[in-house]
Design a protein around this motif. Structure first.
Motif, PDB file in Angstrom:
ATOM      1  N   HIS A 189      76.999  66.915  88.425  1.00  0.00           N
ATOM      2  CA  HIS A 189      78.413  66.663  88.114  1.00  0.00           C
ATOM      3  C   HIS A 189      78.994  67.773  87.242  1.00  0.00           C
ATOM      4  O   HIS A 189      80.151  68.184  87.421  1.00  0.00           O
ATOM      5  CB  HIS A 189      78.545  65.309  87.419  1.00  0.00           C
ATOM      6  CG  HIS A 189      79.963  64.954  87.084  1.00  0.00           C
ATOM      7  ND1 HIS A 189      80.887  64.566  88.047  1.00  0.00           N
ATOM      8  CD2 HIS A 189      80.633  64.957  85.888  1.00  0.00           C
ATOM      9  CE1 HIS A 189      82.053  64.348  87.465  1.00  0.00           C
ATOM     10  NE2 HIS A 189      81.934  64.559  86.167  1.00  0.00           N
ATOM     11  N   GLN A 197      80.472  70.856  89.149  1.00  0.00           N
ATOM     12  CA  GLN A 197      81.603  70.743  90.063  1.00  0.00           C
ATOM     13  C   GLN A 197      82.664  71.780  89.707  1.00  0.00           C
ATOM     14  O   GLN A 197      82.825  72.167  88.561  1.00  0.00           O
ATOM     15  CB  GLN A 197      82.219  69.340  89.995  1.00  0.00           C
ATOM     16  CG  GLN A 197      81.250  68.221  90.347  1.00  0.00           C
ATOM     17  CD  GLN A 197      80.695  68.333  91.743  1.00  0.00           C
ATOM     18  OE1 GLN A 197      81.432  68.547  92.685  1.00  0.00           O
ATOM     19  NE2 GLN A 197      79.389  68.211  91.881  1.00  0.00           N
ATOM     20  N   TYR A 203      70.580  72.806  92.311  1.00  0.00           N
ATOM     21  CA  TYR A 203      70.574  72.499  93.747  1.00  0.00           C
ATOM     22  C   TYR A 203      69.139  72.448  94.282  1.00  0.00           C
ATOM     23  O   TYR A 203      68.820  71.656  95.176  1.00  0.00           O
ATOM     24  CB  TYR A 203      71.386  73.541  94.515  1.00  0.00           C
ATOM     25  CG  TYR A 203      72.888  73.355  94.416  1.00  0.00           C
ATOM     26  CD1 TYR A 203      73.443  72.363  93.621  1.00  0.00           C
ATOM     27  CD2 TYR A 203      73.764  74.157  95.132  1.00  0.00           C
ATOM     28  CE1 TYR A 203      74.819  72.180  93.526  1.00  0.00           C
ATOM     29  CE2 TYR A 203      75.141  73.985  95.065  1.00  0.00           C
ATOM     30  CZ  TYR A 203      75.661  72.998  94.247  1.00  0.00           C
ATOM     31  OH  TYR A 203      77.021  72.817  94.170  1.00  0.00           O
ATOM     32  N   VAL A 245      73.158  59.498  96.316  1.00  0.00           N
ATOM     33  CA  VAL A 245      74.010  60.637  96.668  1.00  0.00           C
ATOM     34  C   VAL A 245      74.591  60.417  98.062  1.00  0.00           C
ATOM     35  O   VAL A 245      73.849  60.147  99.018  1.00  0.00           O
ATOM     36  CB  VAL A 245      73.197  61.960  96.642  1.00  0.00           C
ATOM     37  CG1 VAL A 245      74.041  63.116  97.175  1.00  0.00           C
ATOM     38  CG2 VAL A 245      72.707  62.261  95.236  1.00  0.00           C
ATOM     39  N   GLN A 297      79.506  63.311 102.326  1.00  0.00           N
ATOM     40  CA  GLN A 297      80.747  63.658 101.628  1.00  0.00           C
ATOM     41  C   GLN A 297      80.586  64.944 100.824  1.00  0.00           C
ATOM     42  O   GLN A 297      81.470  65.805 100.797  1.00  0.00           O
ATOM     43  CB  GLN A 297      81.162  62.502 100.699  1.00  0.00           C
ATOM     44  CG  GLN A 297      81.692  61.281 101.418  1.00  0.00           C
ATOM     45  CD  GLN A 297      82.924  61.604 102.261  1.00  0.00           C
ATOM     46  OE1 GLN A 297      83.840  62.303 101.812  1.00  0.00           O
ATOM     47  NE2 GLN A 297      82.941  61.119 103.498  1.00  0.00           N
ATOM     48  N   TRP A 298      79.431  65.074 100.173  1.00  0.00           N
ATOM     49  CA  TRP A 298      79.159  66.280  99.372  1.00  0.00           C
ATOM     50  C   TRP A 298      79.143  67.503 100.283  1.00  0.00           C
ATOM     51  O   TRP A 298      79.676  68.560  99.942  1.00  0.00           O
ATOM     52  CB  TRP A 298      77.819  66.108  98.645  1.00  0.00           C
ATOM     53  CG  TRP A 298      77.581  67.116  97.565  1.00  0.00           C
ATOM     54  CD1 TRP A 298      78.513  67.770  96.822  1.00  0.00           C
ATOM     55  CD2 TRP A 298      76.314  67.595  97.099  1.00  0.00           C
ATOM     56  NE1 TRP A 298      77.915  68.624  95.921  1.00  0.00           N
ATOM     57  CE2 TRP A 298      76.559  68.533  96.072  1.00  0.00           C
ATOM     58  CE3 TRP A 298      74.997  67.314  97.430  1.00  0.00           C
ATOM     59  CZ2 TRP A 298      75.532  69.187  95.390  1.00  0.00           C
ATOM     60  CZ3 TRP A 298      73.972  67.961  96.762  1.00  0.00           C
ATOM     61  CH2 TRP A 298      74.239  68.894  95.749  1.00  0.00           C
ATOM     62  N   GLN A 333      82.225  69.901  99.313  1.00  0.00           N
ATOM     63  CA  GLN A 333      81.876  70.995  98.407  1.00  0.00           C
ATOM     64  C   GLN A 333      80.930  72.026  99.014  1.00  0.00           C
ATOM     65  O   GLN A 333      81.189  73.224  98.946  1.00  0.00           O
ATOM     66  CB  GLN A 333      81.250  70.460  97.115  1.00  0.00           C
ATOM     67  CG  GLN A 333      80.913  71.605  96.141  1.00  0.00           C
ATOM     68  CD  GLN A 333      80.522  71.123  94.764  1.00  0.00           C
ATOM     69  OE1 GLN A 333      80.674  69.952  94.458  1.00  0.00           O
ATOM     70  NE2 GLN A 333      80.013  72.025  93.943  1.00  0.00           N
TER      71      GLN A 333
END
Length: 933
Positions: free
Chosen positions: A433, A436, A454, A468, A472-473, A477
């Motif tokens: 988080h 981001q 990562y 997680v 969507q991630w 992103q």
């Protein structure tokens, strides 16, 4: 062999055996070989290698011959065993003096004494251990060191014996000498530490060598010398002392310069301390329980706090992490789900672990692993720039990889995260988080931190499944991060595509795949080679998972991939040309193979460049058999994709098959399995038999003689030739093949027997006229097998299939065969015929395939027009099995309401193939035509 007269002669021959001139060397070696079994020879060798005035090379050779002689002739039951009298003399001579001045020879003498001890100590050599214990007390430095060296090798050898009686002897030995070994180690350790403090480096180096040897002895005694070591006060005292000694030695490393000779020995000793703990934990997990707290405190302090800065080194960190990992993962320390089923020791160990691994401790370990140990180092970043391929090989398991820090830290992270995932998941998610938003390209530290975090998310993918929303991630992103083209951002591009590869098998919707394909295509054009190689590896993993995961979870859809096929294949081919290292080429080639395999015939427009390049790559890879295996795999998929058009590859393809399957060529050891597979698919997709393709079959007779696990593929290849061009093939090779089969059938499994018989059956199916004549030597045994009532149903079924074809398609040959067998058995033809029909009718149920049941019924029905009384007597049985056969094959036609033979083909049709099915090969078409005929 008389010692006085022989010593001079043996010395002279040993001197000749050290010569570089082969004309002198070879006769000397032959003479020494003849003397190996002569009484007295080893006594002469002992006198030679203990004579320090002689040439070192001669003495070295004498020691080696003596050592090899122990392996061959020392045991009583050995052929040409040494006499007990000579062995007694040799044992006494070996431990008379420990004063060998040459280190290498001293080591060899210690090893050969240990070899003798393995056989004779303590029963035939009770004086060995007392002599060694006395010798390590002497003041003379050389004698003390050599005795200690021998003491270590003897202890090591005796500790390795595994029979119960030998274990008992070693337990007794350990109990008797453990106290002395501890005091010896303490003495040398204290001496070393004192000499380091006074700055006497030469003396400290000598003392450290003795400390190391005495610690090696203690390691063997501690780990292997006691059944329940936790009850022995001295053993536990030594193990507790290890931690204090480790701290002292680590502090010493501050004062000893890195270039000092003593520094290397010091680090080896520190590592040996950790090995004592690791071995003891491995062998005696319950005895280790009193040491768990201290071990965790020590390892965590030095690896995860500032206490270790400036004194710890990489291999020590690896050992400490292994210690933590072994405690965390140890099955003996994990209570059962039902607590009452757990032992008190397990509950105690679990209690200690739980008390130590508190939330603050786990959080600090996790943060330190990710933000300190996961960071790419300056050396790694430099290697990335200077040798990008070398960097990727090192990252994925190069020669030194398993000994390096990075994989060790990653494994520790995975194990701790798995064990304490409820505690650590929020910690890791918070770290994600905090990352981001956009990253400052000038802030290298921030980029490396993101790379490390990562990495952690990828390693913990399975544990983070419920926490997680990766889809969507990925969309919101990660895709955007892959599009950042700045050169400094390349670690993130590489890490993100790797991260996606880790999550594909965990959570990744099918609908997102086109977006992934587009990202992969873009990254294969990245300016950085490491990023491109990592992208190819991710695609490779994607295809691998497609093969092994359940279809419902991970079904490959060619319609999603085809829009990217041309560009992706071209980019992968360019990457294959660009990279130089064998390992990298293999990876890229494997990805290309996977692409070809997935899209099959749709690859045809794009493979021209690869077809032109592979001959060059094959030539360049002459010294790299594993790369050649990868080329063979690629060719297999290429031939399958090209189908009949693969004939254009024959000038390159057929010599490769020839080399790969020639057992007289050394590369066949590596290439044979893939070479046979390539040979088979080439035949299956060949439109016609060429002279060159026919000539390769010369390799087959040697392959059949091997009788290896590749035999099944050999039979498939033979069958493929039969269907391709039976007449031409059989005229050339039938006689040799029949001889090979006759030899094989003498010693082969039931499955192998069936494979041979199926080849014969296919010959008869394809060529009913020539087939029986060419395989005539095999057919009498088939008929005898039927008459004798072969007990294996699958063999009997094949026998009946073969005889059915002979009877139905070549009645005149059947009569000759019947006559031959009757003559061999000394019976009348009618008697043989009657026995055959009776057994055939009786064993009809062995036949399960409808086509074979129909064949048998037709074959027996063909006998009925005969006026032979034997056949007429069997009329009812023949009609009975024929009616059964009719029931098996008749089906009702829904249009006319009449019954028809479901196996009858009225016209030949090309089979219709759906998009998801593989198109029929040329061999499939040939088989269909044979069936139609």
């Amino acid at each position: 062999m008389d010692l006085n007269s022989a010593s001079t002669v043996v010395l002279q021959v040993l001197t000749q055996a050290t010569s570089q001139d082969t004309a002198v060397l070879k006769p000397a070696e032959e003479q020494l070989k003849q003397w190996e079994t002569q009484p007295g020879f080893y006594s002469v060798l002992l006198n030679i290698f203990t004579n320090h005035t002689l040439d070192v090379n001669v003495r070295w050779l004498a020691v080696l011959y003596f050592k090899n002689g122990i392996d061959r002739y020392w045991r009583r039951v050995a052929p040409h065993a040494l006499s007990e009298e000579e062995k007694t003399t040799l044992r006494a001579g070996l431990i008379t003096n420990f004063n060998e001045p040459v280190n290498q020879i001293a080591t060899q003498i210690s090893v050969l004494i240990a070899k003798v001890a393995r056989v004779d100590c303590p029963r035939q050599w009770p004086e060995l251990i007392p002599t060694l214990l006395e010798s390590v007390k002497v003041q003379d430095d050389l004698r003390q060191h050599r005795a200690l060296l021998t003491f270590y090798h003897v202890t090591k050898t005796l500790a390795s014996k595994r029979l119960a009686a030998d274990r008992k002897l070693f337990y007794d030995l350990a109990s008797g000498i453990y106290s002395f070994a501890c005091s010896l180690w303490n003495h040398h350790t204290d001496t070393f530490l004192r000499q380091v403090c006074t700055g006497d480096e030469a003396a400290a180096t000598n003392s450290l060598e003795r400390t190391l040897l005495s610690l090696k002895v203690l390691r063997k005694l501690t780990v292997h010398g006691f059944v329940e070591p936790h009850w022995n006060v001295e053993v536990m005292g030594f193990l507790h002392a290890v931690f204090e000694r480790l701290k002292q030695f680590l502090e010493c490393s501050r004062t000893i310069r890195a270039e000092n000779v003593c520094r290397d020995r010091l680090e080896k000793t520190i590592i040996l301390f950790t090995k004592v703990l690791l071995d003891f934990l491995d062998q005696h997990p319950f005895s280790f329980i009193p040491l768990i707290q201290k071990s965790l405190e020590f390892a965590v302090t030095y690896v995860f706090t500032e206490a270790g800065e400036g004194i710890v080194f990489e291999r020590f960190i690896v050992q400490c992490m292994n210690l933590i990992k072994m405690i965390v993962k140890n099955y003996a320390y994990k209570p059962s789900k039902n607590i009452e089923d757990s032992s008190p020791e397990t509950l105690e160990a679990h209690k200690i672990k739980t008390a130590f691994f508190t939330y603050p401790a786990l959080m600090e370990i996790c943060r330190r692993l990710v933000t300190h140990y996961f960071l790419l180092t300056k050396e790694e970043l430099a290697m990335w720039e200077e040798d990008p391929e070398g960097f990727t090989v090192e990252e994925t398991g190069g020669d030194s990889w398993k000994y390096s820090l990075r994989p060790c830290t990653e494994v520790l992270f995975i194990d701790i995260f798995h064990e304490y995932n409820q505690t650590l998941t929020p910690v890791l998610l918070e770290m994600v988080h905090n990352l981001q938003g956009s990253t400052n390209m000038e802030d290298t530290s921030a980029i490396l931190i993101k790379d490390a975090v990562y990495n952690a998310v990828g390693l913990a993918a399975y544990e983070l499944f419920d926490s997680v929303d990766f889809d969507q991630w990925f969309k919101n992103q990660l895709l955007a991060e892959l599009q950042v083209s700045h050169n400094r951002y390349k670690p993130i591009r590489r890490r993100v595509i790797w991260l996606i590869g880790q999550w594909i098998s965990v959570k990744f919707k099918s609908d997102l795949r086109p977006m992934l394909y587009e990202a992969i295509r873009n990254l294969l054009q990245d300016q950085d080679l490491v990023v491109r190689i990592e992208t190819a590896r991710t695609l490779n993993l994607y295809f691998f998972l497609n093969d092994y995961l359940p279809v419902d979870d991970f079904e490959f859809r060619s319609d999603q991939f085809l829009p990217f096929l041309e560009s992706m294949f071209t980019l992968l081919f360019q990457l294959l040309q660009e990279v130089n290292q064998c390992d990298t080429k293999m990876h890229v080639l494997h990805v290309l193979s996977c692409v070809i395999e997935r899209v099959n015939m749709q690859i045809r427009p794009y493979v021209g460049c690869l077809v032109q390049y592979l001959p060059l790559l094959w030539k360049q890879s002459e010294e790299h058999n594993m790369l050649r295996c990868a080329i063979l795999t690629t060719l297999i998929h290429l031939v399958q994709g090209l189908g009949a058009d693969s004939k254009n590859l024959y000038p390159f393809l057929l010599p490769i098959i020839q080399l790969s399957t020639d057992v007289s060529q050394p590369p066949h050891v590596y290439l044979l399995e893939d070479g046979l597979e390539l040979w088979l698919v080439t035949l299956e997709n060949s439109p016609c038999l060429t002279p060159e393709l026919l000539r390769i079959f010369q390799n087959m007779s040697s392959l059949l003689e091997l009788s290896s696990e590749n035999l099944k593929n050999c039979f498939k290849i033979i069958n493929a030739y039969i269907f391709l061009s039976s007449s031409e093939f059989l005229q050339t090779y039938a006689a040799g093949l029949c001889r090979s089969f006759c030899e094989l059938l003498k010693d082969i499994t039931t499955e192998g027997q069936v494979q041979v018989l199926k080849v014969v059956e296919n010959v008869l199916k394809v060529n009913p006229v020539l087939g029986p004549q060419m395989f005539q030597p095999l057919l009498p045994s088939v008929l005898r097998g039927i008459i004798d009532g072969e007990r294996y149903p699958v063999v009997m079924s094949t026998y009946l299939g073969i005889m059915g074809r002979v009877l139905l398609q070549n009645a005149s040959f059947f009569s000759l065969l019947l006559s031959q067998v009757a003559c061999e058995l000394g019976q009348e033809m009618d008697q043989i015929l009657g026995n055959m029909i009776e057994m055939w009718v009786d064993r009809m149920d062995n036949i399960t395939q409808p086509e074979r049941r129909k064949l048998s019924a037709l074959a027996l029905l063909s006998l009925l027009p005969s006026l032979n009384s034997v056949i007429q007597d069997k009329f009812c049985g023949i009609i009975n099995i024929s009616v059964e056969g009719l029931h098996d094959i008749m089906t009702e036609d829904p249009e006319t309401g009449t019954y028809k033979d479901c196996m009858l083909m009225f016209h030949f049709e090309e089979p219709k193939v759906t998009e998801d099915e593989e198109p029929p090969t040329e061999q499939d078409k040939r088989k269909k035509l044979v069936s139609f005929r």
